[in-house]
Every structure is written in structure tokens, then in C-alpha cells.
Enzyme design. Structure first.
Site, mmCIF file in Angstrom:
data_model
loop_
_atom_site.group_PDB
_atom_site.id
_atom_site.type_symbol
_atom_site.label_atom_id
_atom_site.label_comp_id
_atom_site.label_asym_id
_atom_site.label_seq_id
_atom_site.Cartn_x
_atom_site.Cartn_y
_atom_site.Cartn_z
ATOM 1 N N LYS A 89 44.409 56.819 35.861
ATOM 2 C CA LYS A 89 45.549 57.049 36.754
ATOM 3 C C LYS A 89 46.859 56.736 36.055
ATOM 4 O O LYS A 89 47.864 57.365 36.322
ATOM 5 C CB LYS A 89 45.448 56.290 38.087
ATOM 6 C CG LYS A 89 44.626 55.063 38.070
ATOM 7 C CD LYS A 89 44.282 54.544 39.465
ATOM 8 C CE LYS A 89 43.220 53.460 39.316
ATOM 9 N NZ LYS A 89 42.477 53.082 40.449
ATOM 10 N N LYS B 145 47.303 47.674 28.139
ATOM 11 C CA LYS B 145 48.260 47.690 29.251
ATOM 12 C C LYS B 145 49.571 46.996 28.916
ATOM 13 O O LYS B 145 50.584 47.239 29.554
ATOM 14 C CB LYS B 145 47.639 47.054 30.502
ATOM 15 C CG LYS B 145 46.535 47.911 31.117
ATOM 16 C CD LYS B 145 46.133 47.404 32.484
ATOM 17 C CE LYS B 145 45.083 48.323 33.102
ATOM 18 N NZ LYS B 145 44.648 47.860 34.419
ATOM 19 N N LYS C 81 40.079 58.580 28.009
ATOM 20 C CA LYS C 81 39.457 58.527 29.333
ATOM 21 C C LYS C 81 40.420 59.030 30.394
ATOM 22 O O LYS C 81 41.641 58.925 30.243
ATOM 23 C CB LYS C 81 38.971 57.111 29.641
ATOM 24 C CG LYS C 81 40.046 56.144 30.036
ATOM 25 C CD LYS C 81 39.488 54.870 30.678
ATOM 26 C CE LYS C 81 40.688 53.997 31.050
ATOM 27 N NZ LYS C 81 40.407 52.735 31.623
HETATM 28 P P1 TYM Z 1 39.631 50.525 38.401
HETATM 29 O O1 TYM Z 1 40.229 50.430 39.760
HETATM 30 O O2 TYM Z 1 40.514 50.851 37.258
HETATM 31 O O3 TYM Z 1 38.471 51.576 38.406
HETATM 32 C C1 TYM Z 1 37.409 51.542 39.335
HETATM 33 C C2 TYM Z 1 36.106 51.923 38.660
HETATM 34 O O4 TYM Z 1 36.199 53.214 38.081
HETATM 35 C C3 TYM Z 1 35.758 53.176 36.739
HETATM 36 N N1 TYM Z 1 36.484 54.193 35.954
HETATM 37 C C4 TYM Z 1 35.889 55.118 35.186
HETATM 38 N N2 TYM Z 1 34.601 55.379 34.914
HETATM 39 C C5 TYM Z 1 34.332 56.411 34.078
HETATM 40 N N3 TYM Z 1 35.288 57.198 33.535
HETATM 41 C C6 TYM Z 1 36.596 56.977 33.776
HETATM 42 N N4 TYM Z 1 37.522 57.764 33.240
HETATM 43 C C7 TYM Z 1 36.947 55.889 34.632
HETATM 44 N N5 TYM Z 1 38.131 55.401 35.077
HETATM 45 C C8 TYM Z 1 37.825 54.365 35.881
HETATM 46 C C9 TYM Z 1 36.080 51.771 36.268
HETATM 47 O O5 TYM Z 1 35.306 51.411 35.154
HETATM 48 C C10 TYM Z 1 35.752 50.962 37.509
HETATM 49 O O6 TYM Z 1 34.373 50.661 37.570
HETATM 50 N N6 TYM Z 1 39.033 45.789 36.948
HETATM 51 C C11 TYM Z 1 38.507 46.818 37.824
HETATM 52 C C12 TYM Z 1 38.496 46.425 39.278
HETATM 53 C C13 TYM Z 1 37.805 45.140 39.546
HETATM 54 C C14 TYM Z 1 36.408 44.905 39.464
HETATM 55 C C15 TYM Z 1 36.224 43.539 39.853
HETATM 56 C C16 TYM Z 1 35.309 45.681 39.127
HETATM 57 C C17 TYM Z 1 38.398 43.988 39.943
HETATM 58 N N7 TYM Z 1 37.454 43.012 40.127
HETATM 59 C C18 TYM Z 1 34.964 42.978 39.888
HETATM 60 C C19 TYM Z 1 34.059 45.105 39.158
HETATM 61 C C20 TYM Z 1 33.880 43.756 39.533
HETATM 62 C C21 TYM Z 1 39.379 48.051 37.695
HETATM 63 O O7 TYM Z 1 40.532 47.968 37.372
HETATM 64 O O8 TYM Z 1 38.808 49.196 38.076
#
Ligand code: TYM
Length: 331
Positions: free
Chosen positions: A198, A112, A195
């Protein structure tokens, strides 16, 4: 009941198929056997440039999508991260226990911050995984259902929990990442070696749950495959077809083997056409339900308030323990 917890960022107008298949579906499945906590990570949304005019709306749309996906607000605490100061407070304590080099090794930070260089990245982006560790440890969950891209953050979380327990007093439970192999990494439809994301995917590479279903169908039909004609699972040599098979299998419950047999002797056109229909049948009611939920923002806000209350009961107790164990004067 042991707990399950996870979070998602409100950084776009819609969740995409990676979010849904990689994470949300597992959240829905796990709410039966665990005490569930699911939240919208709006503090994390500040780590990259964001639009303050959109954040509140996107947070509500995120909540509506969680419910439309099948999270039941009666059973699950659905809440907004910034409604609980405990998250930022615990993060500060964990910051004090994280090595600079340890944080710099996080691959998501490297990715990032790659564009503008490390110097332009915010300190918040650097501290992002430590806030995530706080999000998790406050609730002492057994499982954290996420996609593959979060695995390293979960490892850091376990390290920090162990370090705290050892240095001060046993306070945290070591959480386990709950990652389903088949859907751990849904890939970009136009570049199936990356992957679906967004921030990085092109509009035709990503399927948004709230997109016009006709547009999503078209994206499936024009997904990149390969120069063979056989529908077969082979992630290395046929990443595009394998990704579509994973999506197909997850949405229908049919095994990959079963699908491969069903498309024996047929071309990619039939395969993609059928999957496009499956996708339309899934997103159409999802979208309708989300719109319906968004029509009553008072009810949505009430759900989020109740969720925050449930969450606070747990989070405030953990934070009180932490403050006591690090030696703060308690008034
Ligand atoms: P975020 O908002 O980017 O994504 C949410 C969830 O979607 C999953 N994900 C995917 N899984 C499979 N294939 C993909 N292409 C794909 N893109 C996204 C992510 O792995 C995630 O599970 N850091 C986290 C948010 C967060 C969080 C937490 C998660 C903040 N605090 C505590 C768990 C526990 C994030 O940015 O997810």
C-alpha cells in the site's frame, strides 16, 4: 484446540490482493481447526504519519472486509488492538528485553525509515516489531499466518519468547510463522520484482479489494509481463507472468501446471483477459458484501466488542503471569 492469531493494519481504505492472498485466505482456512484470534492493528497504524479523521472508519471497513473475506465472527474473535491495553502493556516488558541493535536489524524498519532517515523515524516505528511480538505472545498461538515480509518479525517474536521463558519462567509458547510459499509474496503488477504494497506500489501496480472491478480488470490486462509469448512459471526470468499465475491459481484452485497447459499456444492477451474475469468474479461479491456489512455499524461494533471480550479472557491471564514472573508487586 491450539490457537491461531494474526493481525492487519487499517492504514488504507481497502485491503489489497497481497493482504488477501498472502494472509487473509489462510486465516479463513485455519479457523476450522484452530481457536482463532484476528485483530486490526490500529496501534501499529500510528508508527507512520496517519490521518486521525480516517482511522476509526478504516478500522470498521477493515472489520467488514475480514468478515466479507470469510472470517466467521461466531467462531473467530475479531477485535481491535487498542481495545485491549494488554498489548501495549506486554510490549513495554518486551521492550526491556530487546537489544537496541537487535531492533535496528529489522529490515522493515530499515525500509520504512529509509526515506526520511533514521532520525526522522518515530520511536514507535522502531519498537513496532516488539509490539507485534506482544500481540502474538499474549495469545500463545501455535500458528501466525502472514506473508513473507513478516517472517523476520516472527523470528524476533520467537527469540523474545525464548528469552523470557529462560530469564524468568516458562510463560510463552513459541509460535510458528505460517507462510504459504505460492502466495507469500504477491508482487506489484507494474514492477514484479517488488512486493505489492500500500505504501510503495503505484496505483496501477496494486489491486485493492474494494476498487471498482472494472478498474481491477484493466490493471490485470495491463500488468507488466515480458517480451516472450509463452505462459510459463519462472520467477527469476518471468516474474510478471509467474505472479499472475500465482494469483490465478490461488483464486481458482487450479494448479500452475494445469494453467500452463491450458494456455499452451495462446498469448498473454488471452491469459490476462481470463484472469481479469476471474478477478472480477471474485471482487464483485466481496465488495457487495463489505458494503452490506458497513450499512450496520452497530452490528459491526457489537462484533468487535464481543471479539475484544473473548480476546481479553486470554490476554489478561497471560499478562498476569508475566507481571508475576517479572516480579511486580501484585495488589
Ligand atoms: P500488514 O497490515 O502490512 O499486512 C497484512 C498481511 O498481509 C501480508 N501481505 C502480503 N502477503 C503477500 N504478498 C504481499 N504483497 C503482501 N503485502 C502484505 C502481510 O505479510 C501480513 O500478513 N505487522 C503486520 C500487522 C501485525 C501483525 C501482528 C501480524 C501487527 N501485529 C501480529 C501478525 C501478528 C503488518 O503490518 O501487516
Amino acid at each position: 484446540k491450539p490457537r491461531v492469531l494474526s493481525g492487519i493494519q487499517p492504514t488504507a481504505d481497502s485491503f489489497h490482493f497481497g493482504n488477501y492472498l498472502g494472509a487473509l485466505r489462510q486465516w479463513v482456512a485455519l479457523q476450522d481447526d484452530f481457536e482463532p484470534f484476528f485483530f486490526i492493528a490500529d496501534l501499529h497504524a500510528l508508527t507512520l504519519e496517519h490521518d486521525p479523521k480516517k482511522l476509526a472508519t478504516r478500522t470498521r471497513v477493515a472489520a467488514a472486509q475480514l468478515i466479507a473475506a470469510g472470517i466467521d465472527p461466531e467462531r473467530s474473535a475479531i477485535f481491535v488492538q487498542s481495545h485491549l491495553p494488554e498489548h501495549a502493556e506486554l510490549a513495554w516488558v518486551l521492550n526491556s528485553m530487546t537489544g537496541f541493535g537487535e531492533a535496528r536489524r529489522m529490515t522493515q524498519f530499515k525500509d520504512k525509515s529509509a526515506k526520511g532517515g533514521e532520525g526522522a523515524a518515530s520511536v514507535a516505528l522502531f519498537a513496532y516489531p516488539i509490539l507485534q511480538a506482544a500481540d502474538i505472545l499474549l495469545y500463545r498461538p501455535q500458528y501466525v499466518p502472514v506473508g513473507e515480509d513478516q517472517r523476520q518479525h516472527l523470528e524476533l517474536t520467537r527469540d523474545l519468547a525464548q528469552r523470557f521463558n529462560h530469564r524468568y519462567k516458562k510463560t510463552f509458547r513459541l509460535p510458528e510463522a505460517y507462510i504459504l510459499k505460492e502466495t507469500a509474496k504477491i508482487t506489484d503488477l507494474q514492477d514484479p520484482t517488488k512486493k505489492m504494497s500500500k505504501s510503495a506500489s503505484s496505483p496501477t501496480g496494486i489491486i485493492d479489494l474494494l476498487d471498482d472491478p472494472k478498474v481491477s480488470a484493466k490493471k490485470i490486462r495491463s500488468a507488466v509481463t515480458d517480451s516472450e509469448t509463452v505462459v510459463r512459471f519462472d520467477e527469476e526470468n518471468k516474474p510478471g507472468v509467474s505472479n499472475l499465475l500465482n494469483i490465478y491459481s490461488a483464486l481458482t484452485g487450479r494448479s500452475i501446471d494445469d494453467l500452463v497447459k491450458a494456455y499452451e499456444g495462446k498469448g498473454y492477451g488471452d491469459f490476462k483477459g481470463d484472469l481479469a474475469e476471474v478477478v472480477v468474479d471474485f471482487v464483485t461479491p466481496f465488495r457487495d458484501r463489505t458494503t452490506e456489512l458497513l450499512a450496520d455499524t452497530a452490528e459491526l461494533d457489537a462484533i468487535l466488542r464481543r471479539g475484544a471480550e473473548k480476546a481479553r479472557e486470554v490476554a489478561s491471564r497471560t499478562l498476569a503471569d508475566v507481571y508475576e514472573h517479572v516480579g511486580f508487586l501484585r495488589g
